[in-house]
Design an enzyme around this catalytic site. Structure first.
Site, PDB file in Angstrom:
ATOM      1  CE1 TYR A 114       5.078   4.397  18.658  1.00 34.24           C
ATOM      2  CE2 TYR A 114       5.111   3.232  20.754  1.00 34.24           C
ATOM      3  CZ  TYR A 114       5.194   3.218  19.379  1.00 34.24           C
ATOM      4  OH  TYR A 114       5.407   2.034  18.733  1.00 34.24           O
TER       5      TYR A 114
ATOM      6  CG  HIS B 112       7.239  12.007  13.297  1.00 26.95           C
ATOM      7  ND1 HIS B 112       6.461  10.862  13.251  1.00 26.95           N
ATOM      8  CD2 HIS B 112       6.455  13.009  12.793  1.00 26.95           C
ATOM      9  CE1 HIS B 112       5.275  11.151  12.758  1.00 26.95           C
ATOM     10  NE2 HIS B 112       5.247  12.450  12.473  1.00 26.95           N
TER      11      HIS B 112
ATOM     12  N   GLY C 261       4.091   1.726  -0.852  1.00 26.23           N
ATOM     13  CA  GLY C 261       4.864   1.856  -2.080  1.00 26.23           C
ATOM     14  C   GLY C 261       3.991   2.205  -3.271  1.00 26.23           C
TER      15      GLY C 261
ATOM     16  CE  LYS D 138       7.819   8.382   9.858  1.00 22.61           C
ATOM     17  NZ  LYS D 138       7.514   7.102  10.501  1.00 22.61           N
TER      18      LYS D 138
ATOM     19  CB  VAL E 105      -0.961   0.012   1.201  1.00 20.31           C
ATOM     20  CG1 VAL E 105      -1.724   1.341   1.254  1.00 20.31           C
ATOM     21  CG2 VAL E 105      -1.950  -1.135   1.100  1.00 20.31           C
TER      22      VAL E 105
END
Length: 480
Positions: free
Chosen positions: A195, A190, A20, A187, A18
């Site tokens: 969380y 991030h 990609g 990332k 999904v």
């Protein structure tokens, strides 16, 4: 004999699950001819059957895929992290030529990215570890993109990534983060902040629910909060989740979902790396541990049967005041999580010589990603305008914490007295009290360490390192 495909594609995507597939379509929607390849050819066929008119050059063999790319070849890998990524990179490296660019768009550990970048650099290839946030929708319509790799390679791949990224007031939510693992590190952080943010929102919901507010009232509260300084994607979708009714039972869906939260590992990585670098990120750690507790069925069963405490419910004298206090606690905790995450990025940048611009990082998160929020523009402006040792030293943040302080403390105290768990809120407040304290009890800890392990200590009134002869006459010795 089969003919060699013409080199007509400006970019290629390997891995057509999904994320990609949607990223390939995003490139195509921006006018690029996109080479596509998947180890299982059926996925390539599915993409072409559904969207073949959007501008793709399909290949069933990796060699044909590479041959269809213009030089320098730009290949984006969207495959399973770990061994799958290594296998794909190794196969590509045999077919690519010096100057070509390989981009890993998965959630790889930044140390793996550093290893891969060094190996491909020896072959003359540019390797980029690129954080992509925004989920399936973002991949298709514009994600936040955090690329780490060589400055030279960014000249070739950067414009394409900036083109397909989300935009904030016309500015791309994509910029060169730094070399080797910098992009994947940012990332990772991030996701750690994500969380924490989700945990804080859940705690706010729990406090309000425990105070007797209905789900409808809580949903309306979050919707109203989303018009102010808490405006964010996660606050927005919280109202939608709370509004959802389960078709099978007629109950609120949130009351039917099992209260055990999953995790994929990036939050845990954030905490582990923070420990290694000596950076306190207790709010992020508490959010990771809260998910762990939620899934620890035996522990919770034992606690519910044996552990005494308040009733987990209360009737506030002033509901409106409680709602406002919880809002202030939520805003304060959110600020602390950003402060801790950005401090971790700053420390890693110094450790690895990445030269990361923290203001630029905040700007990338303003749109497209899961933690996008109104607050991020303020954070960007504060870092751009001041040389900050921490976000907590930013003038507007100082004013905000001061304004929220009393209400946040009141909300946290009320929750604790009622037995409502607020580990994230409490951790944020504890962090603020720690960093503002004139003197911490660490002096006692250091004395204890010297007592049982001769670990020495420093004094406040003299230079040098000291040790007390605890088991002898308790005289003090200066060691240097």
């Amino acid at each position: 004999m089969t003919s060699t495909p013409a080199a007509t594609a400006q970019v290629g995507v390997v891995g057509l699950a999904v994320m990609g597939r949607n990223l390939a379509r995003n490139f195509a929607h921006h006018g690029y001819t996109v080479a596509v390849y998947n180890r299982t050819a059926a996925r390539t066929e599915e993409l072409m059957a559904a969207y073949g008119d959007e501008g793709f050059v399909p290949a069933t063999e990796l060699a044909d895929f590479v041959a269809s790319l213009e030089r320098p070849r730009r290949v984006v890998i969207m495959v399973q992290a770990g061994k799958g990524t290594d296998a794909t990179i190794d196969a590509l490296a045999e077919l690519l030529e010096p100057g070509d660019i390989v981009v890993d768009g998965g959630n790889a550990h930044y140390e793996d990215t550093r290893r891969r970048e060094a190996a491909l650099r020896e072959k003359g290839l540019h390797f980029f570890g690129v954080g992509i946030s925004g989920g399936e929708e973002g991949a298709l319509n514009g994600p936040s993109i955090m690329p780490g790799g060589s400055a030279e390679g960014y000249k070739a791949i950067g414009p394409l990534l900036e083109d397909i990224s989300a935009k904030y007031d016309g500015e791309p939510c994509c910029a060169h983060i730094g070399p080797d693992g910098a992009g994947h590190f940012v990332k990772m952080v991030h996701n750690g902040i994500e969380y924490a943010d989700m945990e804080f929102i859940a705690e706010a919901y729990d406090v309000l629910r425990s105070a007797g507010l209905s789900i409808e009232e809580i949903s309306a509260t979050f919707r109203q909060w989303n018009t102010g300084d808490l405006d964010s994607y996660l606050i927005e979708i919280t109202s939608e989740v709370l509004d959802q009714v389960d078709a099978k039972t007629g109950k609120a869906l949130v009351d039917v979902i099992a209260d055990s939260a999953g995790q994929k590992g990036t939050g845990r990585w954030t905490v582990q790396i923070a420990l290694e670098l000596g950076v306190p990120v207790n709010t992020i750690a508490e959010s990771v541990f809260a998910r762990s507790v939620s899934g620890h069925a035996d522990l919770r069963a034992a606690g519910q049967e044996h552990v005494p405490g308040p009733a987990h419910s209360f009737d506030p004298a002033d509901r409106a005041q409680l709602v406002e206090d919880v809002r202030k606690a939520l805003w304060t905790a959110k600020v602390v999580a950003y402060a801790q995450g950005l401090d971790l990025i700053r420390t890693a940048s110094l450790t690895y010589d990445w030269n990361i611009d923290v203001a630029s990082v905040a700007s990338l998160w303003r749109a497209g990603c899961i933690i996008r929020a109104r607050l991020l523009e303020r954070i960007r402006a504060e870092y751009a305008g001041h040389n900050l040792p921490t976000l907590l030293a930013a003038p507007s943040i100082i004013d905000g914490i001061a304004e929220a302080n009393e209400g946040a403390r009141r909300a946290i105290g009320t929750a604790m007295q009622a037995g409502v768990p607020v580990p994230g809120f409490a951790a944020a407040l504890a962090y603020l009290d720690q960093v503002r304290a004139q003197r911490l009890p660490a002096a006692l800890i250091q004395g204890q360490r010297d007592y049982f392990g001769a670990h020495t200590y420093q004094r406040t009134d003299a230079e040098g390192t000291f040790h007390t002869e605890w088991s002898a006459d308790r005289s003090e010795t200066k060691l240097d």
